[in-house]
Design a protein around this motif. Structure first.
Motif, PDB file in Angstrom:
ATOM      1  N   GLU A   1       4.983  -3.137  44.120  1.00 24.56           N
ATOM      2  CA  GLU A   1       5.140  -3.151  42.654  1.00 24.56           C
ATOM      3  C   GLU A   1       5.119  -4.610  42.215  1.00 24.56           C
ATOM      4  OE1 GLU A   1       4.611  -1.536  39.837  1.00 24.56           O
ATOM      5  OE2 GLU A   1       6.189  -0.045  40.159  1.00 24.56           O
ATOM      6  N   ALA A   2       4.087  -4.974  41.442  1.00 21.60           N
ATOM      7  CA  ALA A   2       3.947  -6.384  41.093  1.00 21.60           C
ATOM      8  C   ALA A   2       5.215  -6.901  40.410  1.00 21.60           C
ATOM      9  CB  ALA A   2       2.736  -6.571  40.195  1.00 21.60           C
ATOM     10  N   SER A   3       5.686  -6.182  39.410  1.00 18.03           N
ATOM     11  CA  SER A   3       6.915  -6.593  38.731  1.00 18.03           C
ATOM     12  C   SER A   3       7.782  -5.383  38.403  1.00 18.03           C
ATOM     13  CB  SER A   3       6.576  -7.347  37.438  1.00 18.03           C
ATOM     14  OG  SER A   3       7.703  -7.414  36.601  1.00 18.03           O
ATOM     15  N   GLY A   4       7.173  -4.451  37.641  1.00 12.39           N
ATOM     16  CA  GLY A   4       7.971  -3.425  36.995  1.00 12.39           C
ATOM     17  C   GLY A   4       8.494  -4.019  35.699  1.00 12.39           C
TER      18      GLY A   4
ATOM     19  N   GLY B   1       2.540   0.149  32.495  1.00 12.34           N
ATOM     20  CA  GLY B   1       3.173  -1.165  32.435  1.00 12.34           C
ATOM     21  C   GLY B   1       2.297  -2.272  31.862  1.00 12.34           C
ATOM     22  N   LEU B   2       1.035  -2.294  32.301  1.00 14.85           N
ATOM     23  CA  LEU B   2       0.165  -3.386  31.873  1.00 14.85           C
ATOM     24  C   LEU B   2      -0.082  -3.355  30.364  1.00 14.85           C
ATOM     25  CD1 LEU B   2      -3.023  -4.647  33.556  1.00 14.85           C
ATOM     26  CD2 LEU B   2      -3.263  -3.471  31.384  1.00 14.85           C
TER      27      LEU B   2
ATOM     28  N   HIS C   1      -2.027  -8.475  38.062  1.00 21.79           N
ATOM     29  CA  HIS C   1      -0.938  -7.494  37.965  1.00 21.79           C
ATOM     30  C   HIS C   1      -0.814  -6.581  39.182  1.00 21.79           C
ATOM     31  CE1 HIS C   1      -0.048  -8.052  33.594  1.00 21.79           C
ATOM     32  NE2 HIS C   1      -1.309  -8.470  33.585  1.00 21.79           N
ATOM     33  N   THR C   2      -1.560  -6.841  40.231  1.00 20.47           N
ATOM     34  CA  THR C   2      -1.420  -5.954  41.388  1.00 20.47           C
ATOM     35  C   THR C   2      -1.920  -6.601  42.670  1.00 20.47           C
ATOM     36  OG1 THR C   2      -1.889  -3.777  42.316  1.00 20.47           O
ATOM     37  CG2 THR C   2      -3.661  -4.802  41.080  1.00 20.47           C
TER      38      THR C   2
ATOM     39  N   TYR D   1       2.996   4.688  45.740  1.00 18.68           N
ATOM     40  CA  TYR D   1       3.737   3.466  46.081  1.00 18.68           C
ATOM     41  C   TYR D   1       5.050   3.368  45.307  1.00 18.68           C
ATOM     42  CZ  TYR D   1       2.719   0.585  41.911  1.00 18.68           C
ATOM     43  OH  TYR D   1       2.678   0.070  40.640  1.00 18.68           O
TER      44      TYR D   1
ATOM     45  N   ASN E   1       7.554 -11.195  34.171  1.00 19.81           N
ATOM     46  CA  ASN E   1       7.435 -10.343  32.986  1.00 19.81           C
ATOM     47  C   ASN E   1       8.731 -10.279  32.190  1.00 19.81           C
ATOM     48  OD1 ASN E   1       5.252  -7.707  34.384  1.00 19.81           O
ATOM     49  ND2 ASN E   1       4.793  -9.691  33.491  1.00 19.81           N
TER      50      ASN E   1
ATOM     51  N   ASP F   1      -4.299   4.149  36.181  1.00 24.30           N
ATOM     52  CA  ASP F   1      -3.661   2.839  36.104  1.00 24.30           C
ATOM     53  C   ASP F   1      -4.091   1.928  37.239  1.00 24.30           C
ATOM     54  OD1 ASP F   1      -0.193   3.581  36.981  1.00 24.30           O
ATOM     55  OD2 ASP F   1      -2.032   4.511  37.595  1.00 24.30           O
ATOM     56  N   GLU F   2      -3.655   2.115  38.456  1.00 22.88           N
ATOM     57  CA  GLU F   2      -3.978   1.064  39.412  1.00 22.88           C
ATOM     58  C   GLU F   2      -5.373   1.168  40.038  1.00 22.88           C
ATOM     59  OE1 GLU F   2      -1.275  -1.428  40.521  1.00 22.88           O
ATOM     60  OE2 GLU F   2       0.113  -0.748  38.982  1.00 22.88           O
TER      61      GLU F   2
ATOM     62  N   ASP G   1      -5.174  -9.067  33.406  1.00 26.64           N
ATOM     63  CA  ASP G   1      -5.823  -8.566  34.612  1.00 26.64           C
ATOM     64  C   ASP G   1      -7.332  -8.829  34.539  1.00 26.64           C
ATOM     65  OD1 ASP G   1      -4.347  -7.012  36.950  1.00 26.64           O
ATOM     66  OD2 ASP G   1      -6.454  -6.444  36.954  1.00 26.64           O
TER      67      ASP G   1
HETATM   68  N1  GPQ Z   1       0.007  -2.478  36.303  1.00 26.20           N
HETATM   69 CL1  GPQ Z   1      -3.270  -3.662  38.025  1.00 26.20          CL
HETATM   70  C1  GPQ Z   1      -0.440  -1.454  35.490  1.00 26.20           C
HETATM   71  O1  GPQ Z   1       0.327  -0.851  34.750  1.00 26.20           O
HETATM   72  N2  GPQ Z   1      -1.754  -1.101  35.526  1.00 26.20           N
HETATM   73  C2  GPQ Z   1      -2.661  -1.758  36.288  1.00 26.20           C
HETATM   74  O2  GPQ Z   1      -3.854  -1.429  36.288  1.00 26.20           O
HETATM   75  C3  GPQ Z   1      -2.175  -2.813  37.082  1.00 26.20           C
HETATM   76  C4  GPQ Z   1      -0.856  -3.142  37.094  1.00 26.20           C
HETATM   77  C5  GPQ Z   1       1.430  -2.861  36.211  1.00 26.20           C
HETATM   78  C6  GPQ Z   1       2.128  -3.124  37.526  1.00 26.20           C
HETATM   79  O3  GPQ Z   1       1.991  -2.005  38.374  1.00 26.20           O
HETATM   80  C7  GPQ Z   1       3.605  -3.382  37.240  1.00 26.20           C
HETATM   81  O4  GPQ Z   1       4.282  -3.709  38.421  1.00 26.20           O
HETATM   82  C8  GPQ Z   1       3.756  -4.511  36.221  1.00 26.20           C
HETATM   83  O5  GPQ Z   1       5.085  -4.624  35.817  1.00 26.20           O
HETATM   84  C9  GPQ Z   1       2.892  -4.253  35.000  1.00 26.20           C
HETATM   85  O6  GPQ Z   1       1.545  -4.002  35.367  1.00 26.20           O
HETATM   86  C10 GPQ Z   1       2.903  -5.403  34.032  1.00 26.20           C
HETATM   87  O7  GPQ Z   1       2.668  -6.615  34.682  1.00 26.20           O
END
Ligand code: GPQ
Length: 831
Positions: free
Chosen positions: A669-672, A135-136, A374-375, A570, A481, A288-289, A336
């Motif tokens: 989930e920050a946004s999706g 996503g990021l 983003h998280t 999650y 987003n 990713d996270e 981020d």
């Molecule tokens: N996100 Cl911190 C990622 O894809 N990678 C990361 O390292 C972090 C966040 C995502 C997040 O999980 C989604 O909810 C968001 O929609 C996306 O970033 C874009 O903001």
């Protein structure tokens, strides 16, 4: 848009040539020209991959005058430039998108047909530049598209990884990783700029010295120096002449050979230094996270950030701008914390290299940066062990200490006698091994801090960044987003695009609010019939793809229920699985049990070291194999795992969905952003009140959204009280039977070991409340089945979901960033 496209051969004669002409006849000539002169091939022996490359080069030629004119205009006008710093850009293939944005699809199709080639087959030859995890990285790519389309002066800065995100293969149900060699066939889209190169220092120590004016200063004596070289990729806006730049940095040895070592005969040591330099941009970290504190990752971050900031200084110097005006020339957004070392690096450049005093440098730095979080997941907040940090960036550690000293004085002044607060807010974490906290550095060094959906931004202020919010409430805002409707609607869904063009006219891709006008057609049965026909064709297209890649045959008349995204606890792919196993079990127990047939599709990569995520993939495949092979159930249930989820196959997947699974634990989930792509393509959502789901539901209305599950508040309360999954198991016989079936080896050829860790995870700790939300989820899915039974009503809801998706265009998001954070003006480009 595209009004300027040349259509007559008169234009060719009047000067449009093999490099610039937009007519299909000229394009055809241009492809042949590149086949011959750039590839050294005659048409008779050219492969589809050769045609891809020739067409890509021909299209790049057509971008060139816009690209050069755009840079020239920004330079002449001296207007503020937005610099989007991101360790990831998950771009997806360029060719189709560039044809779309230039209005050249039809001309290209005709040109290739005349050459005996099929454009779709040629498009499929493009390897995906997968320079991101999920996503990021994809958000950064959508934002580049919107910046160019809205004609904002902007540049994307990142890393030219030689190997992008790994290619996923499924063997015996398990994920295996293959390195992604996206550059192996050459990259026709990039232009190397070896003259745009900067020195990057590493390691060593710092020392005191007296400068020419007699002042005491500090300088960095590095252990090693490498070079960062710019590679530029054009980012063409849709229907405009703006063509912005994505500038990715590649690492090289400062000298291609250590000549001294070479002359003294130590050839291998000389080559070794070169190889070590080049490792920096070798590979994308596939997590990713969760952030992992690896030295090479810190090196990557510093490497691209210093090259980018040095590039801004060079641009400022070229334009004759004063260093004191830096923040009026550049707005730098931190995607981020990955580029947050930029705060200390800009201070170093301004003080050590440009001679500014601390206060002047700090004012510029804070005015320059904005930080997007983003998280909320605590394990994903980046920190670096202090010894490692000092070893790699000794001068930056000194600067961070000084930033921290002054910052903590400010905290003490605002909150006297609150040493706990001072410890919590410090840039240096002291619990256990000392750490540099990158999110704190980003907050202190930025004038604007934002989350990526309304709920997320509120939770940020209330939880992980609450102390910063208490100190500087004015710095915080929300920027929900958005996704680009060009790639994810117009390009991915040509059937729907044709229907939208016919119904709304051609401007909707740049004015997505116009989708609302679809609502005046929902009571027209003929329109609904056409809507369904488009979806049906998309489902057939996906079914063909799934069959080709997995052998699984899907029926496009069934409900397509899809969850595609990174695999993470999650995000709860396992909750989805528990529902599937529930249906399976009901069918096996009561063969007369009836529901509308459903195809469940999954896709997504697991971080290679993420044990539980990899086992979830194995379980999906095990359940799929059992169900798909069982004639007692496979007339009503099918399950497929689509391997190697990527931007490329995402463009086939989103348009084919009836139901979108957005079922993360609320608050996690920050946004999706996949949720938005499904919605715009007319899928209904089953989801929790998490991330941007909340705002999607506000737009479509509760009656057009399948909501279930505990809210973020309820999740926090339950976990605060001491959540016990066993309670839920004990109170629900069906759930108990489902867990036992999975644990028994039923889906794993009698092997009761393989899924034991998953079962124990859920029944003993269940950190993401899968069992607590299970009953509500299964009940909500019954509501989905009931709604699906009324196809006319379902179609109405599908149209409404698309019609009310306009808010989720990345154009809306970028306009907000430009106005509220960057202070950016658009600059139209005239070619
Ligand atoms: N996100 Cl911190 C990622 O894809 N990678 C990361 O390292 C972090 C966040 C995502 C997040 O999980 C989604 O909810 C968001 O929609 C996306 O970033 C874009 O903001």
């Amino acid at each position: 848009p595209h009004a300027k496209r040349a259509t007559s051969s008169a234009t060719i004669l009047s000067g449009a040539d093999v490099r610039t002409g937009l007519d299909s006849a000229v394009l055809q000539q241009a492809v042949l020209d590149h086949l011959y002169y750039s590839l050294g091939r005659l048409p008779a022996v050219a492969t589809p991959a050769n045609y891809y490359r020739a067409l890509a080069l021909a299209i790049r030629d057509r971008l060139q005058q816009r690209w050069i004119r755009t840079s020239e205009t920004y330079f002449e006008r001296g207007r503020k430039l937005a610099c989007y710093l991101s360790a990831e850009f998950l771009l997806g293939p360029h060719l189709g998108n560039n044809l779309l944005n230039l209005g050249l699809e039809q001309a290209a199709r005709e040109a290739l047909t005349a050459l005996g080639q099929d454009l779709d087959a040629i498009l499929d030859c493009e390897p995906e530049p997968g320079l991101g995890n999920g996503g990021l990285g994809r958000l950064a790519a959508c934002y580049l598209d919107s910046l160019a389309t809205l004609q904002y002066p902007a540049i994307g800065y990142g890393i030219r990884y030689e190997f992008g995100i790994f290619a996923q293969e499924i063997r015996d149900g398990w994920q295996t990783e293959r390195t992604d060699k996206w550059l192996s066939g050459g990259n026709p889209w990039e232009i190397a700029k070896p003259d745009i190169a900067y020195e990057v220092k590493w390691g060593g120590h710092t020392e005191r010295y007296i400068d020419d004016d007699g002042a005491e200063r500090r300088r960095w004596v590095p252990y090693r120096v490498v070079r960062g070289i710019a590679y530029d990729t054009p980012i063409q806006g849709y229907g405009v002449d703006t063509c912005n730049t994505l500038r990715l940095w590649s690492a090289e040895a400062a000298e291609s050979f250590d000549f001294q070592a070479f002359n003294t005969g130590d050839y291998f040591q000389a080559v070794d230094a070169k190889l070590r330099s080049e490792t920096i941009t070798k590979v994308l970290y596939p997590n990713d996270e969760p952030a992992i504190g690896k030295r090479l990752r810190l090196a990557q971050q510093y490497f691209f950030v210093t090259c980018s900031l040095q590039d801004m200084l060079r641009i400022l110097d070229l334009a004759g701008g004063a260093i004191e005006q830096f923040a009026e020339h550049f707005a730098v957004q931190l995607n981020d914390t990955h580029p947050s070392i930029g705060v200390a690096e800009l201070m170093r450049l301004l003080i050590d290299e440009r001679g500014l005093d601390w206060d002047a440098a700090w004012t510029i730095t804070v005015a320059t940066f904005g930080y997007t979080n983003h998280t909320l997941l605590p394990e994903a907040l980046e920190t670096w062990p202090l010894p490692l940090f000092r070893e790699v960036l000794p001068r930056h550690l000194e600067i961070i200490y000084e930033i921290n000293r002054r910052f903590l004085d400010e905290v003490r002044a605002c909150f006297p006698d609150d040493s706990a607060r001072v410890a919590r807010m410090s840039l240096i974490g002291e619990a256990g091994e000392k750490q540099v906290r990158m999110a704190h550095l980003a907050c202190v060094g930025s004038h604007a801090i934002n989350g990526v959906a309304a709920l997320h931004s509120e939770l940020l202020k209330a939880s992980v960044l609450s102390d910063f919010h208490a100190l500087w409430p004015e710095r915080f805002s929300n920027k929900t987003n958005g996704v680009t409707p060009r790639r994810f609607l117009a390009l991915a869904n040509p059937g729907l695009r044709a229907l939208l063009d016919e119904t709304l006219g051609a401007s909707w891709p740049v004015d997505l609010g116009r989708l609302r006008e679809l609502e005046s057609h929902i009571d027209d049965p003929a329109f609904r019939e056409r809507w369904r026909a488009v979806k049906h064709a998309n489902k057939q297209r996906l079914a063909d793809y799934v069959q080709a890649h997995t052998g699984i045959v899907l029926d496009p008349d069934w409900l397509f229920d899809i969850q595609v995204k990174r695999i993470h606890e999650y995000k709860r792919q396992h909750l989805n699985l528990l529902h599937i196993v529930t249906l399976y079990q009901r069918l096996k127990t009561y063969p007369a049990f009836s529901f509308p047939p459903r195809a469940f599709l999954f896709g997504g990569k697991a971080a290679p070291g993420y044990f539980t995520a990899k086992r979830i993939i194995k379980l999906i495949n095990a359940v799929a194999e059992t169900i798909n092979a069982d004639p007692e159930v496979n007339g009503r249930l099918k399950v497929a795992f689509v391997p190697n989820f990527s931007v490329k196959n995402a463009q086939l997947i989103y348009p084919a969905a009836d139901l979108s699974e957005q079922i993360s634990t609320a608050g996690k989930e920050a946004s999706g952003t996949g949720n938005m792509k499904f919605m715009l393509n007319g899928a209904l959502t089953i989801g929790t009140l998490d991330g941007a789901n909340v705002e999607m539901r506000d737009e479509v209305g509760a009656e057009n959204f399948f909501l279930f599950g505990r809210t973020a508040d309820e999740v926090a309360r339950l976990q605060g009280e001491g959540y016990r999954p066993a309670d839920y198991l004990a109170g629900d016989d069906e759930l108990k039977a489902v867990m036992e079936l999975i644990g028994s080896g039923h889906f794993s050829g009698g092997d009761s070991e393989v899924f034991r860790p998953l079962v124990e995870n859920l029944t003993q700790s269940d950190p993401f409340l899968v069992l607590a939300d299970y009953a509500a989820y299964v009940a909500c899915q019954e509501g989905v089945s009931a709604a699906w039974a009324d196809q006319e009503q379902w179609t109405r809801m599908s149209i409404i979901n698309c019609a009310r998706g306009g808010k989720f265009s990345s154009d809306r998001a970028i306009a907000e960033y430009a106005r509220e954070i960057w202070g950016l003006q658009s600059v139209p480009i005239q070619v």
